[in-house]
Design a protein around this motif. Structure first.
Motif, PDB file in Angstrom:
ATOM      1  N   ILE A 200       0.828  -1.200   0.000  1.00  0.00           N
ATOM      2  CA  ILE A 200       0.000   0.000   0.000  1.00  0.00           C
ATOM      3  C   ILE A 200       0.865   1.253   0.000  1.00  0.00           C
ATOM      4  CG2 ILE A 200      -1.793   1.276   1.205  1.00  0.00           C
ATOM      5  CD1 ILE A 200      -2.683  -1.417   0.071  1.00  0.00           C
ATOM      6  N   ALA A 201       0.601   2.140  -0.965  1.00  0.00           N
ATOM      7  CA  ALA A 201       1.203   3.471  -1.008  1.00  0.00           C
ATOM      8  C   ALA A 201       0.111   4.482  -0.673  1.00  0.00           C
ATOM      9  CB  ALA A 201       1.798   3.747  -2.391  1.00  0.00           C
ATOM     10  N   ASP A 202       0.256   5.169   0.438  1.00  0.00           N
ATOM     11  CA  ASP A 202      -0.759   6.100   0.938  1.00  0.00           C
ATOM     12  C   ASP A 202      -0.588   7.458   0.254  1.00  0.00           C
ATOM     13  OD1 ASP A 202      -2.415   7.775   2.362  1.00  0.00           O
ATOM     14  OD2 ASP A 202      -1.788   7.068   4.334  1.00  0.00           O
ATOM     15  N   SER A 203      -1.461   7.769  -0.690  1.00  0.00           N
ATOM     16  CA  SER A 203      -1.351   9.024  -1.435  1.00  0.00           C
ATOM     17  C   SER A 203      -1.427  10.233  -0.519  1.00  0.00           C
ATOM     18  CB  SER A 203      -2.468   9.102  -2.491  1.00  0.00           C
ATOM     19  OG  SER A 203      -2.373   8.054  -3.422  1.00  0.00           O
ATOM     20  N   GLU A 204      -2.277  10.159   0.485  1.00  0.00           N
ATOM     21  CA  GLU A 204      -2.464  11.300   1.377  1.00  0.00           C
ATOM     22  C   GLU A 204      -1.191  11.621   2.136  1.00  0.00           C
ATOM     23  OE1 GLU A 204      -6.165  12.679   4.073  1.00  0.00           O
ATOM     24  OE2 GLU A 204      -5.262  10.776   4.667  1.00  0.00           O
ATOM     25  N   GLU A 205      -0.515  10.586   2.638  1.00  0.00           N
ATOM     26  CA  GLU A 205       0.730  10.804   3.364  1.00  0.00           C
ATOM     27  C   GLU A 205       1.853  11.249   2.432  1.00  0.00           C
ATOM     28  OE1 GLU A 205       1.705  10.504   6.847  1.00  0.00           O
ATOM     29  OE2 GLU A 205      -0.440  10.946   6.836  1.00  0.00           O
ATOM     30  N   LEU A 206       1.892  10.658   1.241  1.00  0.00           N
ATOM     31  CA  LEU A 206       2.952  10.993   0.293  1.00  0.00           C
ATOM     32  C   LEU A 206       2.782  12.384  -0.310  1.00  0.00           C
ATOM     33  CD1 LEU A 206       3.182   7.518  -1.478  1.00  0.00           C
ATOM     34  CD2 LEU A 206       4.929   8.565  -0.011  1.00  0.00           C
ATOM     35  N   ALA A 207       1.640  13.001  -0.083  1.00  0.00           N
ATOM     36  CA  ALA A 207       1.402  14.371  -0.535  1.00  0.00           C
ATOM     37  C   ALA A 207       1.308  15.352   0.630  1.00  0.00           C
ATOM     38  CB  ALA A 207       0.120  14.438  -1.366  1.00  0.00           C
ATOM     39  N   GLY A 208       1.458  14.852   1.849  1.00  0.00           N
ATOM     40  CA  GLY A 208       1.262  15.681   3.030  1.00  0.00           C
ATOM     41  C   GLY A 208       2.537  16.275   3.574  1.00  0.00           C
ATOM     42  N   GLY A 212       8.347  13.094   3.378  1.00  0.00           N
ATOM     43  CA  GLY A 212       9.679  12.486   3.408  1.00  0.00           C
ATOM     44  C   GLY A 212       9.707  11.227   4.234  1.00  0.00           C
ATOM     45  N   THR A 213       9.096  11.272   5.419  1.00  0.00           N
ATOM     46  CA  THR A 213       9.022  10.092   6.280  1.00  0.00           C
ATOM     47  C   THR A 213       8.184   9.004   5.630  1.00  0.00           C
ATOM     48  OG1 THR A 213       9.220  11.478   8.252  1.00  0.00           O
ATOM     49  CG2 THR A 213       8.322   9.273   8.545  1.00  0.00           C
ATOM     50  N   ALA A 214       7.080   9.409   4.985  1.00  0.00           N
ATOM     51  CA  ALA A 214       6.216   8.436   4.326  1.00  0.00           C
ATOM     52  C   ALA A 214       6.948   7.733   3.195  1.00  0.00           C
ATOM     53  CB  ALA A 214       4.962   9.129   3.794  1.00  0.00           C
ATOM     54  N   ARG A 215       7.723   8.480   2.430  1.00  0.00           N
ATOM     55  CA  ARG A 215       8.474   7.861   1.329  1.00  0.00           C
ATOM     56  C   ARG A 215       9.525   6.889   1.851  1.00  0.00           C
ATOM     57  NH1 ARG A 215      11.962  11.651  -2.608  1.00  0.00           N
ATOM     58  NH2 ARG A 215      13.092  11.936  -0.631  1.00  0.00           N
TER      59      ARG A 215
END
Length: 322
Positions: A200-208, A212-215
């Motif tokens: 799962i790649a969380d779009s919301e976190e990766l755009a929030g 950096g931490t999400a990536r």
């Protein structure tokens, strides 16, 4: 301790006293404690079969063997950090299939874990009191194994049993960093037993704000899944795809997935329909991903020996898969 009397004329011994005439209830041969009654019932029960183990809630590892006598079973592992949308994805599938909305040629045929499904999907429904909300966070607790949610689907080539592992994201975060850690046993179990892997790649976190931490967390998880894949089908699933992710971030995730996984499928899903999309109540990409899970070709891969009871589960699932 609760009590009961086996005498047919004894209606309320606690209030009326012993109907046989004993001065003390404990002296009456008909007066049994609940423990005594259970022991007598167990002794009288014929030992020519096993009771069905499920209650309608999520299954445990020991119940999977009861599926093996009917059809082939596929275990789907959903790998993602906490809050990435794993449980919401499962709940959305259940609601769509339950309403007769499914991929072409695939329909609902039953489930042994309806109560477990309702525990997560009920939050996604409209009620008289409030609108839909996301399911509560799947707690890591102290468990070593995930809850397994079952779907029996009718497909053109016959019945398919699917099991979905609903596991807390904290397990996968720990497992991606330290594979053998005691706090990563649950994620290791999913990795060892699953037939199909969804990352799962969380779009919301990766755009929030914490992109950096999400990536970094996603890249670490991709590397771990790639190392444990052993030829199984894998999909990279962008959840909450209605949130716009910067193209540079998308490229970075794709490069990490290419390096870690090699070959894989990519899906974008959301509970919200795209603007102007009809029918509006299908979300985005949900049915396409479920169709792929059902129809993706079987993969053969070596099964490592895991400590009991993980080892027994792999033997059960392996027998069904063959």
């Amino acid at each position: 301790m609760s009590r009961q009397c086996s005498h047919p004329g004894c209606l309320a011994p606690d209030e009326l006293g012993c109907q046989v005439g004993e001065s003390s209830l404990q002296q009456c041969k008909f007066w049994l404690s609940s423990r005594d009654a259970q022991e007598q019932a167990a002794a009288a029960e014929p030992d020519d079969g096993a009771r069905l183990p499920w209650t309608g809630n999520a299954m445990g590892a020991g119940a999977i063997g009861f599926l093996s006598g009917a059809t082939r079973t596929r275990l789907v592992g959903v790998f993602g950090v906490a809050g990435s949308g794993k449980t919401s994805l499962l709940g959305a599938w259940y609601l769509l299939i339950g309403r007769g909305i499914g991929p072409k040629g695939i329909s609902f045929a039953g489930s042994l874990t309806l109560e477990g499904w309702e525990n997560i999907a009920g939050n996604l429904r409209w009620t008289g009191a409030h609108g839909p909300s996301f399911p509560p966070h799947t707690s890591s607790g102290s468990g070593r194994h995930p809850g397994l949610l079952h779907l029996d689907l009718q497909v053109e080539d016959g019945r398919h049993d699917l099991l979905f592992a609903d596991a807390p994201g904290e397990w996968f975060s720990r497992w991606s960093v330290r594979r053998e850690g005691q706090d990563a046993v649950g994620a290791a179990w999913v990795s060892g037993a699953a037939d199909v892997l969804l990352v799962i790649a969380d779009s919301e976190e990766l755009a929030g704000q914490r992109l950096g931490t999400a990536r970094a967390s996603l890249q670490s998880l991709l590397r771990r899944v790639g190392a444990e894949r052993r030829g199984r089908p894998v999909a990279l699933v962008w959840t909450k795809c209605d949130v716009q992710v910067d193209e540079q971030m998308r490229t970075a995730v794709k490069n990490a997935a290419d390096l870690a996984l090699g070959t894989y499928e990519t899906f974008s899903v959301s509970m919200h329909a795209a603007p102007g999309q009809e029918p509006y109540n299908h979300g985005q990409g949900l049915l396409e991903l479920l169709d792929w899970i059902v129809r993706v070709g079987d993969a053969t891969f070596p099964k490592k020996a895991l400590p009991h009871p993980e080892r027994d589960l792999l033997q059960i699932v392996g027998g069904v898969r063959a």
